[in-house]
Design an enzyme around this catalytic site. Structure first.
Site, PDB file in Angstrom:
ATOM      1  N   GLU A  29       0.832  -1.203   0.000  1.00  0.00           N
ATOM      2  CA  GLU A  29       0.000   0.000   0.000  1.00  0.00           C
ATOM      3  C   GLU A  29       0.867   1.254   0.000  1.00  0.00           C
ATOM      4  O   GLU A  29       0.576   2.226  -0.690  1.00  0.00           O
ATOM      5  CB  GLU A  29      -0.922   0.012   1.221  1.00  0.00           C
ATOM      6  CG  GLU A  29      -1.963  -1.088   1.215  1.00  0.00           C
ATOM      7  CD  GLU A  29      -2.766  -1.134   2.498  1.00  0.00           C
ATOM      8  OE1 GLU A  29      -4.007  -1.097   2.390  1.00  0.00           O
ATOM      9  OE2 GLU A  29      -2.161  -1.212   3.592  1.00  0.00           O
ATOM     10  N   TYR A  61     -15.414  26.064  -2.054  1.00  0.00           N
ATOM     11  CA  TYR A  61     -15.258  24.606  -2.077  1.00  0.00           C
ATOM     12  C   TYR A  61     -13.814  24.245  -2.424  1.00  0.00           C
ATOM     13  O   TYR A  61     -13.269  23.273  -1.936  1.00  0.00           O
ATOM     14  CB  TYR A  61     -16.151  23.973  -3.154  1.00  0.00           C
ATOM     15  CG  TYR A  61     -17.618  24.215  -3.026  1.00  0.00           C
ATOM     16  CD1 TYR A  61     -18.373  23.484  -2.124  1.00  0.00           C
ATOM     17  CD2 TYR A  61     -18.262  25.146  -3.833  1.00  0.00           C
ATOM     18  CE1 TYR A  61     -19.738  23.681  -2.015  1.00  0.00           C
ATOM     19  CE2 TYR A  61     -19.628  25.345  -3.729  1.00  0.00           C
ATOM     20  CZ  TYR A  61     -20.359  24.623  -2.821  1.00  0.00           C
ATOM     21  OH  TYR A  61     -21.709  24.814  -2.712  1.00  0.00           O
ATOM     22  N   GLU A  81      -8.062   6.488   9.877  1.00  0.00           N
ATOM     23  CA  GLU A  81      -8.436   7.366  10.983  1.00  0.00           C
ATOM     24  C   GLU A  81      -7.518   8.579  11.042  1.00  0.00           C
ATOM     25  O   GLU A  81      -7.964   9.704  11.287  1.00  0.00           O
ATOM     26  CB  GLU A  81      -8.363   6.609  12.317  1.00  0.00           C
ATOM     27  CG  GLU A  81      -9.421   5.540  12.492  1.00  0.00           C
ATOM     28  CD  GLU A  81      -9.063   4.175  11.907  1.00  0.00           C
ATOM     29  OE1 GLU A  81      -9.720   3.191  12.291  1.00  0.00           O
ATOM     30  OE2 GLU A  81      -8.145   4.083  11.067  1.00  0.00           O
ATOM     31  N   LYS A 107     -11.697   3.356   1.210  1.00  0.00           N
ATOM     32  CA  LYS A 107     -10.656   2.639   0.482  1.00  0.00           C
ATOM     33  C   LYS A 107     -11.339   1.488  -0.253  1.00  0.00           C
ATOM     34  O   LYS A 107     -11.815   0.548   0.374  1.00  0.00           O
ATOM     35  CB  LYS A 107      -9.659   2.135   1.533  1.00  0.00           C
ATOM     36  CG  LYS A 107      -8.380   1.608   1.032  1.00  0.00           C
ATOM     37  CD  LYS A 107      -7.338   1.683   2.140  1.00  0.00           C
ATOM     38  CE  LYS A 107      -7.004   0.382   2.762  1.00  0.00           C
ATOM     39  NZ  LYS A 107      -5.820   0.432   3.616  1.00  0.00           N
TER      40      LYS A 107
END
Length: 130
Positions: A29, A61, A81, A107
């Site tokens: 990853e 935005y 997190e 994910k």
């Protein structure tokens, strides 16, 4: 909002933001990276902007999008997190008009024994009033 009077009822909504990042606990990853989905709700008073139709009376935005992009495409974190926490805290720090923020990070490519759209986290953070 759970009885908290500190949060405006109006909010900016950013949905389906997609970035390539290198977050996760596995070496693959961190090396190869993968796609991440992000949704953001940012609570603030939009009544003045609604009345004046003036961009200077609201939050762009684009400012929120840039913060999310910088964090998701930035240095690797082990946990979603932590990615969500960084997005929320950085947004609250850089954009003082926002009273609360909800961040969802997903994910889609995860090693689980079955089909999923994505797995992820969702956090809600309030501006601390001193």
């Amino acid at each position: 909002m759970g009885g908290r009077n500190l949060v405006d009822v109006d909010k900016l909504v950013l949905r389906g933001l997609q970035f390539h990042g290198f977050h996760g606990v596995k070496q693959e990853e961190k090396k190869l990276g993968q796609k991440f989905f992000v949704d953001v709700d940012a609570w603030l008073d939009l009544s003045t902007a609604g009345a004046t139709d003036d961009i200077s009376d609201t939050v762009s935005y684009t400012d929120i999008y840039r913060i999310v992009k910088e964090i998701v495409e930035g240095p690797s974190q082990n946990l979603l997190e932590s990615v969500a926490h960084l997005i929320a805290n950085t947004t609250l720090l850089k954009i003082p008009q926002i009273s609360a923020i909800r961040v969802k990070v997903g994910k889609p490519h995860v090693a689980v024994p079955g089909p999923v759209d994505y797995l992820g986290v969702e956090i809600l953070r309030y501006r601390k009033h001193e």
